[in-house]
Design a protein around this motif. Structure first.
Motif, PDB file in Angstrom:
ATOM      1  N   THR A 118     -15.285  23.368   8.577  1.00 50.88           N
ATOM      2  CA  THR A 118     -13.921  22.999   8.098  1.00 50.88           C
ATOM      3  C   THR A 118     -12.656  22.385   7.830  1.00 50.88           C
ATOM      4  N   ILE A 119     -12.950  22.332   6.847  1.00 49.26           N
ATOM      5  CA  ILE A 119     -10.620  21.994   7.063  1.00 49.26           C
ATOM      6  C   ILE A 119     -10.122  22.229   7.842  1.00 49.26           C
ATOM      7  N   ALA A 120      -9.240  22.629   9.075  1.00 52.13           N
ATOM      8  CA  ALA A 120      -8.494  23.656   9.635  1.00 52.13           C
ATOM      9  C   ALA A 120      -7.164  22.480   9.315  1.00 52.13           C
ATOM     10  N   CYS A 121      -6.948  21.587   8.728  1.00 55.86           N
ATOM     11  CA  CYS A 121      -6.006  21.831   8.380  1.00 55.86           C
ATOM     12  C   CYS A 121      -5.883  19.592   8.345  1.00 55.86           C
ATOM     13  N   GLY A 122      -5.430  19.806   6.477  1.00 53.81           N
ATOM     14  CA  GLY A 122      -5.102  18.406   5.656  1.00 53.81           C
ATOM     15  C   GLY A 122      -6.178  18.315   5.336  1.00 53.81           C
ATOM     16  N   GLY A 123      -6.522  16.856   4.736  1.00 55.98           N
ATOM     17  CA  GLY A 123      -8.359  17.461   3.819  1.00 55.98           C
ATOM     18  C   GLY A 123      -7.553  16.767   2.491  1.00 55.98           C
ATOM     19  N   GLY A 124      -6.243  16.373   1.717  1.00 57.94           N
ATOM     20  CA  GLY A 124      -6.043  16.206   0.876  1.00 57.94           C
ATOM     21  C   GLY A 124      -5.257  14.509   1.180  1.00 57.94           C
ATOM     22  N   ARG A 125      -4.715  14.668  -0.494  1.00 60.68           N
ATOM     23  CA  ARG A 125      -3.377  13.718  -0.688  1.00 60.68           C
ATOM     24  C   ARG A 125      -1.697  14.074  -0.487  1.00 60.68           C
ATOM     25  N   PRO A 126      -1.095  13.774   0.183  1.00 61.31           N
ATOM     26  CA  PRO A 126       0.155  14.927   0.522  1.00 61.31           C
ATOM     27  C   PRO A 126       1.395  15.244  -0.667  1.00 61.31           C
ATOM     28  N   ALA A 127       2.002  15.734  -1.015  1.00 63.51           N
ATOM     29  CA  ALA A 127       2.494  16.779  -1.799  1.00 63.51           C
ATOM     30  C   ALA A 127       3.711  15.619  -1.761  1.00 63.51           C
ATOM     31  N   GLY A 128       4.144  15.225  -3.101  1.00 63.51           N
ATOM     32  CA  GLY A 128       5.788  14.712  -3.419  1.00 63.51           C
ATOM     33  C   GLY A 128       4.700  12.501  -3.184  1.00 63.51           C
ATOM     34  N   LYS A 129       3.835  12.521  -2.548  1.00 67.32           N
ATOM     35  CA  LYS A 129       3.552  10.601  -2.530  1.00 67.32           C
ATOM     36  C   LYS A 129       2.195  10.515  -3.474  1.00 67.32           C
ATOM     37  N   GLU A 130       3.193  10.312  -5.471  1.00 71.97           N
ATOM     38  CA  GLU A 130       2.219  10.308  -6.263  1.00 71.97           C
ATOM     39  C   GLU A 130       2.240   8.175  -6.606  1.00 71.97           C
ATOM     40  N   ALA A 131       2.847   7.701  -5.093  1.00 70.54           N
ATOM     41  CA  ALA A 131       2.314   6.364  -5.437  1.00 70.54           C
ATOM     42  C   ALA A 131       2.315   5.609  -3.622  1.00 70.54           C
ATOM     43  N   GLY A 132       1.507   5.082  -3.230  1.00 66.05           N
ATOM     44  CA  GLY A 132       0.787   5.064  -2.167  1.00 66.05           C
ATOM     45  C   GLY A 132      -0.515   5.425  -1.986  1.00 66.05           C
ATOM     46  N   TYR A 133      -0.958   4.853  -1.258  1.00 67.56           N
ATOM     47  CA  TYR A 133      -1.738   5.100  -1.137  1.00 67.56           C
ATOM     48  C   TYR A 133      -2.461   5.784   0.642  1.00 67.56           C
ATOM     49  N   PHE A 134      -1.468   7.305   0.238  1.00 68.68           N
ATOM     50  CA  PHE A 134      -1.358   8.379   1.656  1.00 68.68           C
ATOM     51  C   PHE A 134      -2.095   9.207   2.299  1.00 68.68           C
ATOM     52  N   VAL A 135      -2.527   9.615   3.337  1.00 69.96           N
ATOM     53  CA  VAL A 135      -3.961  10.108   2.956  1.00 69.96           C
ATOM     54  C   VAL A 135      -3.678  11.801   4.302  1.00 69.96           C
ATOM     55  N   GLU A 136      -3.231  12.455   4.175  1.00 69.61           N
ATOM     56  CA  GLU A 136      -2.835  14.059   5.004  1.00 69.61           C
ATOM     57  C   GLU A 136      -3.553  13.963   5.950  1.00 69.61           C
ATOM     58  N   PRO A 137      -3.051  13.883   7.265  1.00 62.73           N
ATOM     59  CA  PRO A 137      -3.226  13.980   8.511  1.00 62.73           C
ATOM     60  C   PRO A 137      -4.806  15.384   8.899  1.00 62.73           C
ATOM     61  N   THR A 138      -6.170  15.351   9.336  1.00 59.62           N
ATOM     62  CA  THR A 138      -6.895  15.790   8.978  1.00 59.62           C
ATOM     63  C   THR A 138      -7.630  16.353  10.203  1.00 59.62           C
ATOM     64  N   PRO A 182       0.116  -1.125   0.165  1.00 66.27           N
ATOM     65  CA  PRO A 182      -0.132  -0.121  -0.219  1.00 66.27           C
ATOM     66  C   PRO A 182       1.186   1.052   0.069  1.00 66.27           C
ATOM     67  N   ALA A 183       2.488   1.028   0.077  1.00 62.39           N
ATOM     68  CA  ALA A 183       3.414   2.897   0.203  1.00 62.39           C
ATOM     69  C   ALA A 183       3.568   3.057  -1.305  1.00 62.39           C
ATOM     70  N   THR A 184       3.561   1.792  -2.275  1.00 59.85           N
ATOM     71  CA  THR A 184       4.578   1.623  -2.886  1.00 59.85           C
ATOM     72  C   THR A 184       3.539   1.510  -4.530  1.00 59.85           C
ATOM     73  N   GLU A 185       2.510   0.787  -3.813  1.00 63.45           N
ATOM     74  CA  GLU A 185       1.167   0.391  -5.812  1.00 63.45           C
ATOM     75  C   GLU A 185       1.589  -1.269  -6.008  1.00 63.45           C
ATOM     76  N   GLU A 186       2.799  -1.272  -5.743  1.00 63.86           N
ATOM     77  CA  GLU A 186       4.220  -2.117  -5.992  1.00 63.86           C
ATOM     78  C   GLU A 186       2.955  -3.924  -6.134  1.00 63.86           C
ATOM     79  N   LEU A 187       3.033  -4.921  -6.623  1.00 63.67           N
ATOM     80  CA  LEU A 187       2.521  -6.566  -6.711  1.00 63.67           C
ATOM     81  C   LEU A 187       3.887  -6.639  -6.181  1.00 63.67           C
ATOM     82  N   LEU A 188       3.253  -7.252  -4.749  1.00 66.34           N
ATOM     83  CA  LEU A 188       4.054  -7.988  -3.232  1.00 66.34           C
ATOM     84  C   LEU A 188       4.197  -9.446  -3.979  1.00 66.34           C
ATOM     85  N   GLY A 189       3.238 -10.288  -4.447  1.00 64.41           N
ATOM     86  CA  GLY A 189       3.267 -11.359  -5.304  1.00 64.41           C
ATOM     87  C   GLY A 189       2.022 -12.046  -5.108  1.00 64.41           C
TER      88      GLY A 189
END
Length: 491
Positions: free
Chosen positions: A360-380, A33-40
């Motif tokens: 209101t989204i006081a902080c976060g609410g999206g996908r973190p910058a620089g994380k093109e791969a992986g299923y990351f969510v900003e702390p919100t 889930p951090a890279t979206e790569e096939l493990l096996g």
């Protein structure tokens, strides 16, 4: 054990009746889930495989002395614990890769802790009072000697989720075996390797008899329903969402089997006005980021005094913005990815619903910058919503915290209890009487006071209301897997 199985021919096997076998349904893929790569790949069981596993567990219970040989069971559980610990480094890498679990957590509840906790179950198998003399009575004038006996339920169907696979798999497996049961374990399709490799160790490195433990991996959710429905299964031990737990109860009802359920939560973190509000809110913000918020017992509603609201908001935002999602392989990472694209989309839908409901989204609410791969969510952090809002009432299972003000201690208790769930929670304060009032008033299975840790092998865990039925861990969790028999002898 190899950490990567890139070809289908190297798929992890099923464990059925003591043999490691391929799945009749072929294989299915598992991903990082951090890279979206096939493990096996993992063996994909079909209905016939599940039928064979249930039959094997039934035979092992009915036709062997497993349920009566307490010392042998203890020996086998310790043997499994020690064998798993000898593979801990391999298991650690698999857990980080397959679960997305931060490396730091594998030294605790994601791996090493649950393995070590198996010793508690082994000790119970030897020390538990299996028979109790109730003395002599004369009901209806007949002199009768009474003995109370505790016996294994029979065949356990264990259905487990993906967020803490080792903790939950072993917290079911060890006490069920210690109590004398046989087990069919059906893990989540997102994390099949964690369970399959435990099955491999059982088959190759322990004296656990054939059929006593069977491990069935599959991406077909009907296989889990089959386990719940089968009349040869005596008890279902399920951990997962409340919605699925209700379906399990329905499936099990036809045969009136015992059902143990550990379900969802929307726990409240209550900060009293005599606490260090900034410090307490920072702890709440940190905890909701652990493993990207994928824990049923995490406190995801932060209740703060209205008079301290601004200070609470600033402290919470400051901590959440400092908790950057990152590579779970790195030692300092606390917030890794969520388990899948589907789970990330679920979290994002809830954030969108919060906005639509006026939040209101006081902080976060999206996908973190620089994380093109992986299923990351900003702390919100979500503010400006009431406790009746969707995001305050429903379990999100991501790094999302809802900040809600209250007006008095009684109001805080009422808000905490205004939930379909009652799994966990926390209270921070300095006045012992006020803290006690909150502890007494909040209807939940566990409560942390000023940072106290409730997780332990000897401590029961479970919830009120729609957070579940029964308890896991501790003596209470062990006894979920027992029946009670009264023997009355004349004379």
């Amino acid at each position: 054990m190899s950490n990567l199985r890139p070809t289908e021919s190297e798929a992890t096997p099923l464990l059925i009746d003591g043999k490691l076998v391929p799945g009749a349904g072929g294989v299915f893929a598992t991903y990082n889930p951090a890279t979206e790569e096939l493990l096996g790949y993992a063996a994909n069981a079909d209905a016939a495989d599940m039928d064979s596993a249930i039959a094997a567990a039934r035979r092992a219970f009915d036709n062997t002395d497993w349920s009566r040989n307490h010392s042998f069971r203890a020996q086998c559980i310790r043997q499994l614990r020690d064998a798993l610990m000898s593979h801990v480094d391999e298991l650690r890498e698999i857990t980080i890769a397959e679960v997305g679990a931060p490396r730091m957590l594998t030294a605790g509840p994601q791996l090493e802790g649950p393995i070590a906790d198996m010793g508690f179950a082994a000790d119970l198998a030897e020390s538990y009072e299996w028979e109790t003399d109730l003395g002599t009575a004369t009901p209806m004038g007949i002199k009768t000697n009474r003995t109370l006996r505790r016996e294994a339920v029979g065949v356990v169907g264990a259905i487990t989720p993906w967020n803490f696979p080792h903790q939950i798999n072993l917290a079911k497996l060890a006490p069920a075996l210690a109590a004398g049961n046989t087990v069919v374990l059906k893990p989540a399709p997102d994390t099949p390797w964690c369970a399959a490799l435990v099955g491999k160790v059982i088959a190759e490195e322990t004296d656990i008899p054939p059929g006593v433990v069977n491990v069935i991996t599959s991406d077909d959710h009907r296989i889990g329903a089959q386990l719940a429905e089968d009349p040869r299964v005596d008890i279902i031990s399920f951990t997962g969402s409340t919605r699925t737990g209700k379906a399990v109860m329905v499936a099990a009802a036809a045969s009136l089997k015992k059902v143990f359920l550990e379900l969802g939560g929307k726990s409240a973190f209550i900060v009293l006005d005599d606490a260090d509000v900034a410090s307490a809110c920072s702890v709440a913000a940190f905890s909701v980021c652990v493993h990207a918020g994928q824990g049923c017992a995490l406190s995801t509603r932060l209740l703060v005094p209205r008079s301290h609201y601004q200070a609470a908001l600033e402290a919470t935002v400051r901590t959440l913005t400092g908790m950057r999602p990152g590579d779970p392989n790195k030692p300092g990472t606390v917030c890794g990815p969520v388990i899948s694209a589907a789970q990330r989309e679920r979290v994002e839908r809830y954030i969108a619903v919060a906005k639509a409901e006026g939040g209101t989204i006081a902080c976060g609410g999206g996908r973190p910058a620089g994380k093109e791969a992986g299923y990351f969510v900003e702390p919100t952090l979500i503010t400006d919503v009431s406790n009746n809002s969707t995001v305050a009432q429903e379990e999100i299972f991501g790094p999302v915290l809802v900040l809600i003000p209250y007006d008095s201690d009684d109001d805080a208790i009422a808000i905490a209890n205004d939930s379909p769930y009652g799994l966990s929670g926390a209270v921070w304060g300095t006045d012992p009487q006020r803290v006690k009032k909150v502890v007494d008033g909040v209807r939940t299975g566990t409560l942390s006071v000023n940072g106290g840790v409730w997780y332990s092998a000897d401590a029961p865990f479970g919830g009120y209301k729609q957070s579940g039925i029964g308890r896991e861990m501790g003596v209470a969790g062990f006894e979920e897997y027992l029946e009670t028999k009264l023997i009355a002898s004349a004379g």
